[in-house]
Design a protein around this motif. Structure first.
Motif: not given
Length: 116
Positions: A58-78
């Motif tokens: 679950v993510k929300n970019d809050d106007g910073e396009s793509g930022a949520g997905m960057v966070i998701v990828r890092m959390l999944e990797r960890e």
């Protein structure tokens, strides 16, 4: 929530990262609302966040396009589940281009390295 403030500064933009246990979208919204009770975070340009729960990311970019997905990828990797990470940016007046993604990654890495 643990908050690490003033961790990155670039061309006037400033970043903070925060996070804590979270297991649902409703809980995430409540945590963001609570974070934004602090005037500084309420005035931020972006509070991008993500967590990986039982039903997936679950993510929300809050106007910073793509930022949520960057966070998701890092959390999944960890393999960090049921834990929200919020990257906050105060816009400094100059566009950062692709560097903003590096800063989001660096902020999340700072959180992962220092929060546990």
């Amino acid at each position: 929530m643990k908050i690490f403030d003033g961790i990155i500064s670039d061309r006037g933009s400033k970043y903070a990262v925060s996070g804590g246990p979270c297991s649902s979208a409703d809980e995430a919204k409540a945590l963001i609302k609570n974070l934004c009770k602090q005037k500084k975070f309420a005035k931020a340009t972006h509070n991008s966040w993500a967590f990986v729960g039982r039903e997936g990311p679950v993510k929300n970019d809050d106007g910073e396009s793509g930022a949520g997905m960057v966070i998701v990828r890092m959390l999944e990797r960890e393999t960090l589940h049921n834990h929200i990470v919020v990257v906050t940016r105060w816009y400094g007046g100059k566009h950062l281009g692709g560097d903003r993604f590096r800063h989001v990654q660096d902020a999340v890495r700072h959180y992962l390295d220092n929060a546990f």
